[in-house]
Each structure stands twice: as structure tokens, then as C-alpha cells.
Enzyme design. Sequence first.
Site, short mmCIF file in Angstrom:
data_model
loop_
_atom_site.label_atom_id
_atom_site.label_comp_id
_atom_site.label_asym_id
_atom_site.label_seq_id
_atom_site.Cartn_x
_atom_site.Cartn_y
_atom_site.Cartn_z
N GLU A 45 53.92 43.05 40.72
CA GLU A 45 54.12 43.81 41.96
C GLU A 45 54.33 42.90 43.16
O GLU A 45 54.91 43.31 44.17
CB GLU A 45 52.93 44.74 42.22
CG GLU A 45 51.60 44.09 42.50
CD GLU A 45 50.76 43.82 41.27
OE1 GLU A 45 49.51 43.74 41.41
OE2 GLU A 45 51.33 43.68 40.18
N CYS A 60 47.43 42.40 34.46
CA CYS A 60 46.27 41.52 34.56
C CYS A 60 45.11 42.05 33.70
O CYS A 60 45.17 41.98 32.48
CB CYS A 60 45.87 41.33 36.01
SG CYS A 60 44.78 39.89 36.27
N HIS A 84 50.76 39.49 37.99
CA HIS A 84 50.91 40.62 38.92
C HIS A 84 52.38 40.72 39.35
O HIS A 84 52.78 40.18 40.39
CB HIS A 84 50.02 40.42 40.15
CG HIS A 84 48.57 40.61 39.88
ND1 HIS A 84 47.93 41.81 40.07
CD2 HIS A 84 47.63 39.75 39.41
CE1 HIS A 84 46.65 41.68 39.75
NE2 HIS A 84 46.45 40.44 39.33
#
Length: 540
Positions: free
Chosen positions: A519, A383, A517
Amino acid sequence: MKRYIFVTGGVVSSLGKGVAAASIGSLLQAYGYRVKICKFDPYLNIDPGTMSPLQHGEVYVTNDGYETDLDLGYYERFLGIELNRCDSISGGRIYWDVLTRERRGDYLGSTVQTIPHVTDQIKHYIKSSKGNEDFVIYEIGGTVGDIEGQVFLEAIRQFSNDVGRKNVMFVHLTLIPYISTANELKTKPTQHSVRQMLEAGIQVDMLLCRSAKMLSDSDRKKVALFCNLSPDNVITALDMDSIYKIPSAYRGQCVDKLILQHFGIRPRRAPDFSKWTKIEKYLNAKKRETTIAMVGKYFDVPDAYKSLAEAIFHAGIANNVVVNIKKVNAEDLEKMNASQIRKEFAGVNGILIPGGFGNRGVDGKMIAIKHARENKIPFLGICLGMQLAVIEFARNVMGIKNAHSTEFTNKCTPIISLMSEWDQNGKKTKRSADSDLGGTLRLGGYPCVIEPKTLAHKIYGKTKISERHRHRYELDLNLCDGFEKRGLIVSGKSPDGKLPEIIELKNHPFFIAGQFHPEFQSSPFTSHPLFCSFIQAGLK
């Protein structure tokens, strides 16, 4: 028939209700039951989107674009299910709904009150699950005794009467502190916590007692006596060195069997805990180690980078290594000379720049990016990490000395600018600098088309992916042709070709960054390819 499990907490916050709820769900899944899991947060924010990570920890984003509490990350990782905006409800959202209905005249002139109107709205969300789940688990945020949480306890008390007490189970997570000077576990805080639940009209069915030591039989009998429970239903929630050991620890104390027994149902099948056995095997084995540097600014709160830390851990499982995270404060880097910077990153096998908001630490992150680029250290930007990688390249390679983002200053050559319009699910979404901060980012899953024969293509193994976003500003694609001639390429774009999603460097062993993102889509059972490849590159 659905069965409902409500997980509440007492004594202190941060005992791990989210992990406890997710662990219970995983135990039921092992028997083949379909599980849905949700979170009620009593705070008055509509969602956590405008809350500082230093106060609330990480903001987790669902695929349908809703900013939620970080516990939903535990739910998705443990259970392997995709959650949505209806699975995270705040007190602010409840009151917003009630007041909106009042303005519309939906209450037909009634005096709007906490009971029944607010409690009815809470129960509406509980009943809103239209799926074919066997079990629905609701975690109630905060601790018993919180003023804003009282209405939620009243609502679930009423709900248990509505659907029948035999179809509801109340699980209460509490604390039994160990007093070292007395060499004794103290049960009084738990007794008080359960008493407060009783004052709210709720008889707890199972206690998960967070403790540094296993409760003895006499401790369990004492707690059971004062809390009106069977000693079998007093469970030690022992401190663990890994959250992924908790499902097995609960199973060892027959939590799964006690839950089925409470509801009077026989197991659907023999349980399959093989995926958790594999995780425990990894945790208990001797492994080589590697170290990556995470350069951030929210380290004062452990949960601020929770999903990132988990994704790195998952990549360690996939590569059968222990990944140590060296936390590097971005603001500290800004005060270091070249020699100190080299020393700071000596011995690290990779540098990761996470997302973030605000100008603080931005220059320090670009110092780390420059170090990774020039010294051929594996680099992963997420990001804001991607945006700063482009700005650093513009300044130090392209010679655009005042390159920056308009998020931080208008006195610059804008490389990154406010995104005013974009497509989402076939609809135009617009925003200006005067728009509200909450809920106005580009949020949730968006498709990305990857260029063949790029590092991104090698990592993902396909040309079409979808990743979750949470940002307001975008890289100006019009500048990218000049960048590509100097070695920085856009290897992933939105399907219409307007929004850059992935950038990477040629002539570097591993330098890649995404506007999204990743994750949020990693789990202990399926490591995300970006993190897995990042750790692999560091090992080389």
C-alpha cells in the site's frame, strides 16, 4: 532560488493540513516547478514507530526505512515523489540532536537554550535541502497554541527573516464552523487562531478556511479585515467527498495564481492539470460496485488503515469500479459460530487481512483466512496477514495444531520467529528480544525475486521487484518444502534466498500474501498491481 511555504493549522487538529500541503504542491507541479515537501511534528517521540495506531493513526514507511507520520503518504501519492528520513522530523529528534551535540561539547561551553540552539537545529533541517527544488513546503504538525509547537513557530519566524520575507509564504489552515441553529458561519475561532500566529510574530499570507459551506463575499471580507489580509487570500477549504477533488477546488479559487503572485514570479508554463481531470472524471461517473472485507482491529481511528484504504481506492480507479470496504472486527469473528461467519462474509468479493502488532484479534483473522481458503474467495494478506495465512495452513491443512508465532507465545511449534539478523544494503543488521522497540524492525524497501509461472509473476509481470517492509518476525523457510507439497508455495524470496517474501496457494482462484506493505507504493495515478489484481479477481 528556493521559495518556502509553511503550512500551519489552528482551532482544532485533523483539519487536513497534510492534504492541503500536498494539494498546494500538486498545483505548483502543474506549472512545471520542482517541489519538495516535508513535515515537522512537534511531539517528543523520535518517530511514530512506537505509537499506537489507535492514538496516532497509521505509521507510514519511506523507501529508505524511516517510520513517519501518515501525511508523508499524502505527499508521495499526490506528488509522485519519493521521500526519505530527512522529510519527517519530530520534536524528539530535534531535542535528541541538540542534547547529543551538547554531550559532545559542540556548543563550546555555552548554556544550551531553546533559543538559539533548538531553533537553530530546526532551521538547520529547513536549510538542509541541497536539491534543485523551486519550492519547499513544510507542514508544521499540531495546532497553533500547542506548547510543544511554539518553538517551531519561532524557528520559522526567524527563518523568514534569515532568507528574506519575500521568499517565504505562511499558509494557515483553520476552521470556520457552521452553527445550524443560527444558520450562520462563525469566523471568531479563525480570528483567534490568526491572532495567536501574530503573537508568535507571524503574519499569515493566506488562509484556508475549512468549512461545510462556501464563504460568502461578506464572510471573506470580515475575515480579511480582522486577519490583516486581502479578501482574495481568504480561501474556502470546503468539505469534500474525496480528497482528490481538493487540488481542483483550490485551483478554482486561484490558489496557484495567488501563490505565484505572492512570490512575484510569472508562471513557467501553461499549467497541466490533466491527471487531476482524469481522477475527477472517474469520481463523477456512474460505476458498478464491488465489496471487499477488511478484517482488522484498529477501526476506532479512521486513519489507522489510511494507506490501505487509499490503495483499494486506487485499484477501483484502475478497474473503473467503486470498491466498498466492509470493516470486519477480528475480535468479533472469534465469538461467532460457523453460520454467523458465513453470514458475515456473504456478498463480499474478497477478503483482506492487513498488518498489525499484538495478539489481539489474531484468531479472528485466521478464521477469516480459513473462510477465504475453503470457499475460494479472493484473498490478499499483508505483513501479519501473510504470517497468519501460513499459520492457518499449518494448523488446518498440515495438522500442526500448536503452530504459531513466537511474537504471541513461546509454547508453540514456531512457524514465525524473531528475525535476529538480516542483510540491508550489504551490511549485517542484528537484533534480539531485548532490543529497543523503536526503529528496530526490518524497515523500508527490500528487493524480492519472484518465481516464474506463479500468480505473483503474473501479477507483477517481472521477476525482480522492491517493496517496503515494517516487521520483526519472519516465516521459517526451512518449513516451506513440506508446505509446498500440500499446495502452499513461496513464490517470492529475498535475493539470497533466505527470507520468504510472497506466499500463494495453488488450486485457488486468488490467494496471495506478502511480508511487505504494498500500500505504501500505490497512487491514484498508478495503482499497485497487487491491489489492482485483487479487485479484478473479486469482480470475476
